[in-house]
Motif scaffolding. Structure first.
Motif, mmCIF file in Angstrom:
data_model
loop_
_atom_site.group_PDB
_atom_site.id
_atom_site.type_symbol
_atom_site.label_atom_id
_atom_site.label_comp_id
_atom_site.label_asym_id
_atom_site.label_seq_id
_atom_site.Cartn_x
_atom_site.Cartn_y
_atom_site.Cartn_z
ATOM 1 N N ARG A 83 -6.956 -3.187 -5.081
ATOM 2 C CA ARG A 83 -7.178 -4.617 -4.852
ATOM 3 C C ARG A 83 -7.344 -5.399 -6.148
ATOM 4 N NH1 ARG A 83 -11.845 -7.575 -3.831
ATOM 5 N NH2 ARG A 83 -13.063 -5.642 -3.804
ATOM 6 N N GLU B 266 -10.756 3.887 -4.923
ATOM 7 C CA GLU B 266 -9.311 3.721 -4.763
ATOM 8 C C GLU B 266 -8.974 2.336 -4.213
ATOM 9 O OE1 GLU B 266 -6.874 5.907 -5.766
ATOM 10 O OE2 GLU B 266 -8.625 6.776 -6.756
ATOM 11 N N TRP B 267 -9.737 1.868 -3.234
ATOM 12 C CA TRP B 267 -9.458 0.558 -2.668
ATOM 13 C C TRP B 267 -9.687 -0.537 -3.706
ATOM 14 C CZ3 TRP B 267 -6.897 -2.240 0.453
ATOM 15 C CH2 TRP B 267 -7.308 -3.524 0.786
ATOM 16 N N MET C 179 0.828 -1.211 0.000
ATOM 17 C CA MET C 179 0.000 0.000 0.000
ATOM 18 C C MET C 179 0.859 1.257 0.000
ATOM 19 S SD MET C 179 -3.324 -0.951 2.354
ATOM 20 C CE MET C 179 -2.380 -1.364 3.838
#
Length: 277
Positions: free
Chosen positions: A185, A180-181, A91
């Motif tokens: 992912r 964004e996540w 991240m």
């Protein structure tokens, strides 16, 4: 002339590699062979063959050394360290590669500087801090320290992989409505798999073999790692060389198997990361 020089260079290269492989494999072979022999045979001929081999020494080493609980402790610490490092480093690498972070060069220099400082300088402050927090003889203290040690290298390695991912893929996912996540992912993380496997291998091997931190923060026998238990075994059975060699073989076996399974990914990840960087 050039062809002859090329063959000579190739022969010298292979000769050097064979000598290096022999020097590495010889101690492992002696460790395995001496674990199957008696003390008398080892004293008489340290490089002889077992006649007959005593396979029961492995059961005795496992039981007397308490390696069962130690293996579980090391597996838990190594696994959680790999998970923590891969999570935080991936991240952070994505953020640092895609965002304009103020003071990035200062942060880089700080990470590089901290990796050169011996961990022994931090042991006393960390020991007293964890003692006040009640984390001595608890696996979480060791996982936190390992994560802090291995994250800087992992961050720099994974950042090179993120820089090689086309930004257009992320933009296309955002246009399709991904947050964004979801972008991280579903788009970034799958393409980081070679780098993550490389990081997992390096972090796993180092955390499994590490001794100083493990013996400092895990002092009880029930919480000790396999390397710490081997140290205690060597102090308890100073003259029982077969049992010590059997315990060392059992401790080294998971590391060898883990490296053999991931060696291709490791070489590809290191070479690819070096080229991308």
């Amino acid at each position: 002339m050039e062809r002859g020089q090329g063959r000579l260079a190739l022969l010298l290269t292979y000769g050097f590699l064979c000598a290096a492989a022999f020097s590495i494999l010889l101690p492992l072979a002696l460790m395995l062979l001496n674990s199957l022999r008696s003390n008398f045979e080892i004293y008489m001929d340290p490089i002889g063959l077992p006649d007959p081999p005593d396979w029961g020494v492995y059961a005795r080493a496992w039981e007397d050394g308490g390696l069962g609980q130690a293996f579980l402790n090391s597996l838990r610490i190594s696994g959680l360290t790999i998970l923590a490092v891969c999570t935080t480093a991936s991240m952070a690498a994505w953020a640092l590669a895609r965002r304009s972070v103020p003071g990035w060069m200062t942060i880089s220099l700080y990470f590089l500087a901290t990796t050169t400082i011996p961990i022994q300088l931090f042991l006393f402050p960390l020991f007293f801090l964890f003692a006040k927090l009640g984390l001595i003889n608890h696996w979480s203290a060791v996982v936190l320290v390992y994560t802090a040690i291995y994250t800087p290298f992992s961050l720099f390695l994974l950042r090179t992989y993120v820089l090689a991912i086309p930004v257009e893929l992320e933009e296309a996912a955002r246009i399709d409505g991904a947050g964004e996540w979801a972008v991280f992912r579903r788009v970034v993380l799958p393409m980081l798999t070679p780098g993550l496997l490389t990081v997992a291998l390096i972090v796993g091997l180092n955390s499994w073999n590490e001794f100083i931190i493990g013996i400092t923060f895990l002092q009880h026998a029930e919480a000790a790692t396999v390397v710490a238990r081997f140290y205690q075994l060597s102090g308890r059975y100073q003259n029982d060389w077969p049992q010590m060699m059997a315990a060392a073989t059992l401790i080294a076996l998971p590391v060898v198997v883990f490296f053999i399974l991931l060696q291709r990914r490791f070489i590809e990840g290191i070479s690819s990361g070096a080229v991308k960087g």
